[in-house]
Design a protein around this motif. Structure first.
Motif, PDB file in Angstrom:
ATOM      1  N   GLY A   8       0.810  -1.211   0.000  1.00 52.44           N
ATOM      2  CA  GLY A   8       0.000   0.000   0.000  1.00 52.44           C
ATOM      3  C   GLY A   8       0.843   1.260   0.000  1.00 52.44           C
ATOM      4  N   ILE A   9       1.890   1.266   0.816  1.00 53.77           N
ATOM      5  CA  ILE A   9       2.771   2.440   0.891  1.00 53.77           C
ATOM      6  C   ILE A   9       3.494   2.666  -0.438  1.00 53.77           C
ATOM      7  CG2 ILE A   9       4.838   3.368   1.996  1.00 53.77           C
ATOM      8  CD1 ILE A   9       3.930   1.984   4.575  1.00 53.77           C
ATOM      9  N   ARG A  10       3.950   1.564  -1.063  1.00 48.15           N
ATOM     10  CA  ARG A  10       4.655   1.690  -2.355  1.00 48.15           C
ATOM     11  C   ARG A  10       3.744   2.245  -3.443  1.00 48.15           C
ATOM     12  NH1 ARG A  10       6.733  -3.546  -1.238  1.00 48.15           N
ATOM     13  NH2 ARG A  10       5.256  -4.394  -2.757  1.00 48.15           N
ATOM     14  N   LEU A  11       2.477   1.862  -3.406  1.00 50.47           N
ATOM     15  CA  LEU A  11       1.555   2.250  -4.468  1.00 50.47           C
ATOM     16  C   LEU A  11       0.957   3.644  -4.281  1.00 50.47           C
ATOM     17  CD1 LEU A  11      -0.344  -1.124  -5.027  1.00 50.47           C
ATOM     18  CD2 LEU A  11       1.370  -0.081  -6.505  1.00 50.47           C
ATOM     19  N   LEU A  12       1.121   4.226  -3.108  1.00 51.16           N
ATOM     20  CA  LEU A  12       0.540   5.546  -2.852  1.00 51.16           C
ATOM     21  C   LEU A  12       1.018   6.595  -3.857  1.00 51.16           C
ATOM     22  CD1 LEU A  12       0.538   5.957   1.045  1.00 51.16           C
ATOM     23  CD2 LEU A  12      -1.426   5.782  -0.477  1.00 51.16           C
ATOM     24  N   ARG A  13       2.262   6.482  -4.286  1.00 52.01           N
ATOM     25  CA  ARG A  13       2.829   7.482  -5.203  1.00 52.01           C
ATOM     26  C   ARG A  13       2.119   7.508  -6.552  1.00 52.01           C
ATOM     27  NH1 ARG A  13       8.765   4.977  -6.073  1.00 52.01           N
ATOM     28  NH2 ARG A  13       8.402   4.446  -3.881  1.00 52.01           N
ATOM     29  N   TYR A  14       1.434   6.401  -6.882  1.00 55.01           N
ATOM     30  CA  TYR A  14       0.750   6.314  -8.170  1.00 55.01           C
ATOM     31  C   TYR A  14      -0.727   6.704  -8.076  1.00 55.01           C
ATOM     32  CZ  TYR A  14       4.918   3.506  -9.042  1.00 55.01           C
ATOM     33  OH  TYR A  14       6.222   3.071  -9.137  1.00 55.01           O
ATOM     34  N   GLY A  15      -1.177   7.047  -6.890  1.00 56.08           N
ATOM     35  CA  GLY A  15      -2.580   7.392  -6.696  1.00 56.08           C
ATOM     36  C   GLY A  15      -2.960   8.721  -7.315  1.00 56.08           C
ATOM     37  N   TYR A  16      -4.259   8.960  -7.375  1.00 57.93           N
ATOM     38  CA  TYR A  16      -4.787  10.184  -7.978  1.00 57.93           C
ATOM     39  C   TYR A  16      -5.051  11.230  -6.893  1.00 57.93           C
ATOM     40  CZ  TYR A  16      -7.864  13.277 -10.617  1.00 57.93           C
ATOM     41  OH  TYR A  16      -8.429  14.374 -11.218  1.00 57.93           O
ATOM     42  N   GLY A  17      -4.749  12.496  -7.208  1.00 61.14           N
ATOM     43  CA  GLY A  17      -5.066  13.598  -6.294  1.00 61.14           C
ATOM     44  C   GLY A  17      -4.174  13.665  -5.074  1.00 61.14           C
ATOM     45  N   ILE A  18      -2.900  13.318  -5.237  1.00 63.54           N
ATOM     46  CA  ILE A  18      -1.985  13.319  -4.090  1.00 63.54           C
ATOM     47  C   ILE A  18      -1.831  14.727  -3.515  1.00 63.54           C
ATOM     48  CG2 ILE A  18       0.401  12.938  -3.373  1.00 63.54           C
ATOM     49  CD1 ILE A  18       0.554  10.620  -5.287  1.00 63.54           C
ATOM     50  N   GLN A  61      -7.890   6.824   0.710  1.00 61.24           N
ATOM     51  CA  GLN A  61      -8.567   7.513  -0.387  1.00 61.24           C
ATOM     52  C   GLN A  61      -7.660   7.594  -1.613  1.00 61.24           C
ATOM     53  OE1 GLN A  61     -11.105  10.891   0.529  1.00 61.24           O
ATOM     54  NE2 GLN A  61     -10.060  12.089  -1.040  1.00 61.24           N
ATOM     55  N   ILE A  62      -6.381   7.896  -1.388  1.00 59.46           N
ATOM     56  CA  ILE A  62      -5.420   7.950  -2.491  1.00 59.46           C
ATOM     57  C   ILE A  62      -5.238   6.567  -3.103  1.00 59.46           C
ATOM     58  CG2 ILE A  62      -3.024   8.428  -3.115  1.00 59.46           C
ATOM     59  CD1 ILE A  62      -2.947  10.488  -0.850  1.00 59.46           C
ATOM     60  N   LEU A  63      -5.086   5.574  -2.245  1.00 57.68           N
ATOM     61  CA  LEU A  63      -4.858   4.208  -2.710  1.00 57.68           C
ATOM     62  C   LEU A  63      -6.040   3.686  -3.517  1.00 57.68           C
ATOM     63  CD1 LEU A  63      -2.950   1.728  -2.567  1.00 57.68           C
ATOM     64  CD2 LEU A  63      -4.238   1.017  -0.546  1.00 57.68           C
ATOM     65  N   PHE A  64      -7.246   3.976  -3.075  1.00 58.80           N
ATOM     66  CA  PHE A  64      -8.418   3.410  -3.731  1.00 58.80           C
ATOM     67  C   PHE A  64      -8.658   4.013  -5.109  1.00 58.80           C
ATOM     68  CE2 PHE A  64     -10.952   0.291  -1.501  1.00 58.80           C
ATOM     69  CZ  PHE A  64     -11.849  -0.095  -2.482  1.00 58.80           C
ATOM     70  N   SER A  65      -8.082   5.191  -5.380  1.00 63.80           N
ATOM     71  CA  SER A  65      -8.238   5.777  -6.714  1.00 63.80           C
ATOM     72  C   SER A  65      -7.606   4.885  -7.779  1.00 63.80           C
ATOM     73  CB  SER A  65      -7.610   7.172  -6.757  1.00 63.80           C
ATOM     74  OG  SER A  65      -6.197   7.109  -6.586  1.00 63.80           O
ATOM     75  N   LEU A  66      -6.647   4.054  -7.374  1.00 62.28           N
ATOM     76  CA  LEU A  66      -6.007   3.130  -8.321  1.00 62.28           C
ATOM     77  C   LEU A  66      -6.983   2.067  -8.813  1.00 62.28           C
ATOM     78  CD1 LEU A  66      -2.599   2.555  -6.504  1.00 62.28           C
ATOM     79  CD2 LEU A  66      -2.978   3.910  -8.568  1.00 62.28           C
ATOM     80  N   ASN A  67      -8.004   1.789  -8.018  1.00 66.26           N
ATOM     81  CA  ASN A  67      -8.949   0.738  -8.368  1.00 66.26           C
ATOM     82  C   ASN A  67      -9.947   1.153  -9.436  1.00 66.26           C
ATOM     83  OD1 ASN A  67      -8.351  -1.574  -6.479  1.00 66.26           O
ATOM     84  ND2 ASN A  67      -8.539   0.085  -5.006  1.00 66.26           N
ATOM     85  N   ALA A  68      -9.787   2.375  -9.953  1.00 65.80           N
ATOM     86  CA  ALA A  68     -10.632   2.817 -11.058  1.00 65.80           C
ATOM     87  C   ALA A  68      -9.887   2.741 -12.387  1.00 65.80           C
ATOM     88  CB  ALA A  68     -11.110   4.250 -10.814  1.00 65.80           C
ATOM     89  N   VAL A  69      -8.625   2.290 -12.342  1.00 66.73           N
ATOM     90  CA  VAL A  69      -7.790   2.203 -13.539  1.00 66.73           C
ATOM     91  C   VAL A  69      -7.851   0.783 -14.099  1.00 66.73           C
ATOM     92  CG1 VAL A  69      -5.471   2.514 -14.460  1.00 66.73           C
ATOM     93  CG2 VAL A  69      -6.272   3.963 -12.584  1.00 66.73           C
ATOM     94  N   ASP A  70      -8.070   0.669 -15.406  1.00 69.31           N
ATOM     95  CA  ASP A  70      -8.261  -0.639 -16.042  1.00 69.31           C
ATOM     96  C   ASP A  70      -7.086  -1.576 -15.827  1.00 69.31           C
ATOM     97  OD1 ASP A  70     -10.738   0.086 -16.941  1.00 69.31           O
ATOM     98  OD2 ASP A  70     -10.046   0.746 -18.912  1.00 69.31           O
ATOM     99  N   ILE A  71      -5.854  -1.049 -15.917  1.00 71.37           N
ATOM    100  CA  ILE A  71      -4.678  -1.913 -15.790  1.00 71.37           C
ATOM    101  C   ILE A  71      -4.579  -2.515 -14.384  1.00 71.37           C
ATOM    102  CG2 ILE A  71      -3.099  -0.060 -15.091  1.00 71.37           C
ATOM    103  CD1 ILE A  71      -0.950  -1.439 -16.799  1.00 71.37           C
ATOM    104  N   VAL A  72      -5.060  -1.766 -13.393  1.00 74.29           N
ATOM    105  CA  VAL A  72      -5.062  -2.272 -12.018  1.00 74.29           C
ATOM    106  C   VAL A  72      -6.172  -3.304 -11.843  1.00 74.29           C
ATOM    107  CG1 VAL A  72      -5.386  -1.663  -9.590  1.00 74.29           C
ATOM    108  CG2 VAL A  72      -4.058  -0.164 -11.083  1.00 74.29           C
ATOM    109  N   LEU A  73      -7.326  -3.019 -12.436  1.00 69.83           N
ATOM    110  CA  LEU A  73      -8.461  -3.935 -12.318  1.00 69.83           C
ATOM    111  C   LEU A  73      -8.175  -5.280 -12.988  1.00 69.83           C
ATOM    112  CD1 LEU A  73     -11.421  -1.477 -12.991  1.00 69.83           C
ATOM    113  CD2 LEU A  73     -10.645  -2.379 -10.803  1.00 69.83           C
TER     114      LEU A  73
END
Length: 221
Positions: A8-18, A61-73
């Motif tokens: 989770g910490i590693r992926l935070l940098r890729y989140g939306y609206g940081i 909230q930042i982390l969950f924004s990744l779950n709207a991206v097709d490549i993550v899904l």
């Protein structure tokens, strides 16, 4: 659990609206510090600590924004990113915020011993709020109605029950009552985290709600 936290910490940098969330984090922290300063000055602020609980939800909230991206899904870690990873992050962040709140209350009690009973019940009150927020987080990003229910339930609880709870001396009026209040709050938070995980697994296959993630993100998806 540790691996989920690291992921989770590693992926935070890729989140939306940081940047937006960092500004929100700073604002909430400043408001909490102001409330604490007022408490030190002898002015009771019932919402002291509430903003720190809000801060604990920002990484999720930042982390969950990744779950709207097709490549993550489409990735093999999709389920973890919607269940165990946000649960571990939100629970750890909440417990860390709650520990800070408990330490602040201990300082207040040392300065104003007559506020011991009130501070102990305040810790229980905040523990209950933390449990509710954690539990709703398990389904919050999947359902806009759930988001509305959480907002109304929290505002209603704060409006109608907060003052009566804070006036209670149910736990006693000594330092031990503060410890009991903190332990009850931690137990409530852990229960909220468990419920969060259960709900996230139950609603795992439900698509992420773009309304909850934000209007700007919705337009860009």
């Amino acid at each position: 659990m540790i691996n989920d936290m690291k992921m989770g910490i590693r992926l935070l940098r890729y989140g939306y609206g940081i940047k937006t969330n960092l500004v929100l984090l700073i604002v909430c922290t400043v408001v909490d510090m102001l409330c604490f300063a007022l408490e030190l000055a002898g002015i009771t602020t019932p919402l002291d600590g509430y903003m720190l609980l809000a801060c604990a939800m920002i990484p999720v909230q930042i982390l969950f924004s990744l779950n709207a991206v097709d490549i993550v899904l489409a990735s093999p870690v999709r389920k973890k990113l919607q269940t165990s990873v946000p649960t571990v992050m939100s629970l750890c962040a909440t417990l860390a915020a709650y520990l800070i709140i408990a330490l602040k209350k201990a300082v207040i009690v040392l300065i104003y011993p007559d506020k011991t009973a009130q501070s102990a019940m305040h810790l229980v009150f905040l523990g209950f709020l933390a449990a509710v927020i954690l539990a709703f987080t398990g389904v919050l990003y999947k359902s806009f109605p759930a988001f509305l229910v959480m907002c109304f339930s929290l505002s209603g609880f704060i409006s109608f029950f907060m003052m009566s709870i804070l006036r209670s001396d149910f736990l006693g009026e000594n330092m031990g009552s503060l410890v009991r209040g903190a332990l009850i709050g931690v137990a409530l938070s852990l229960a909220g985290g468990a419920l969060e995980y259960a709900l996230s697994v139950l609603f795992y296959k439900k698509p992420v709600s773009k309304k909850v993630l934000g209007e700007k993100l919705s337009r860009e998806l």
